[in-house]
Scaffold this active site. Sequence first.
Site, short mmCIF file in Angstrom:
data_model
loop_
_atom_site.label_atom_id
_atom_site.label_comp_id
_atom_site.label_asym_id
_atom_site.label_seq_id
_atom_site.Cartn_x
_atom_site.Cartn_y
_atom_site.Cartn_z
CD GLU A 144 -2.74 -1.23 -0.12
OE1 GLU A 144 -2.96 -0.19 -0.76
OE2 GLU A 144 -3.11 -2.35 -0.51
CG HIS A 147 -0.72 1.14 -4.54
ND1 HIS A 147 -0.49 0.91 -5.88
CD2 HIS A 147 -1.37 0.03 -4.08
CE1 HIS A 147 -0.97 -0.28 -6.22
NE2 HIS A 147 -1.51 -0.83 -5.15
#
Length: 298
Positions: A144, A147
């Site tokens: 995550e 990202h």
Amino acid sequence: MLYQQIARNKRKTALIMVLFVVILTLVGAGLGYLFSNSPWTGIIIALAGSLIYLLIMWQNPANMIMSLNHAQEIQEADNPELWHIVEDMAMVARVPMPRVFIIPDPSPNAFATGRDPEHSAVAVTQGILELMNREELEGVLGHELSHVRNYDILLSTIGVVLVGVISFISGIASRYIWFFGGNRRDDEDRDTNAFEIIFKVIAIVFVLILGPISASLAQMALSRNREYLADASSVELTRNPQGLISALRKIEGSQPMRQADRSSAGLYIENPFHNHGLSHLFDTHPPTEDRIKRLEHM
């Protein structure tokens, strides 16, 4: 490679924005033709409404997306272990510490959102905290925060917003046609020729079906390749592919989420609705087994 990927993502953002504007314009034209026989009226309303919505949401997109997914913000004292893992991964990824949220859902999953690394947020489900060990959580949060570092969150946030706008417009149109369409048809049948009927049918099909599908396909185009890159970047951060491999297997074998918002599905590390069959064609994620095979060869 990282800076090239960031530059590509920013170019993709511009291209996808143009594509969404085209879809919005066509949906608006169909809406205007159906309701007032004036495509331009619908175009103006659709574009103006979308612009206002984007400007409002752009002030803090993370808050709205977290709200759509019923996520609750926490502080360090609420869950020290989760907080410190996020803090460690952010430090290794060299991004600012994001806000941290927990989704009260028993299915394991996670996502990141925001408009840039300085305004980012990560969310994990209660299920992932209960099911996974520290190595697996590090793999998921490394994914995550990759990202965030790669500016994928900008692309994903724009996709969620614009798919939501188009779906909202289609929903309004469907309710209007359902409640008022019959009365309008009775009044207009005498004055409607065959060509007008054909155009109205085409407009209905596009506004209710093709518009939302086109928007979803555009959103899908944003997601697939970025998942592979985020997987690889997670391993770069953790130096441990097995943690993410094990996490992906657990998520794949879990039940669908109940709290996830459908327009946000592309944000999650794995599709929260576990689509199969024909619906897999519209999945925003690569097949889990393909992701695992790539990780096993790292």
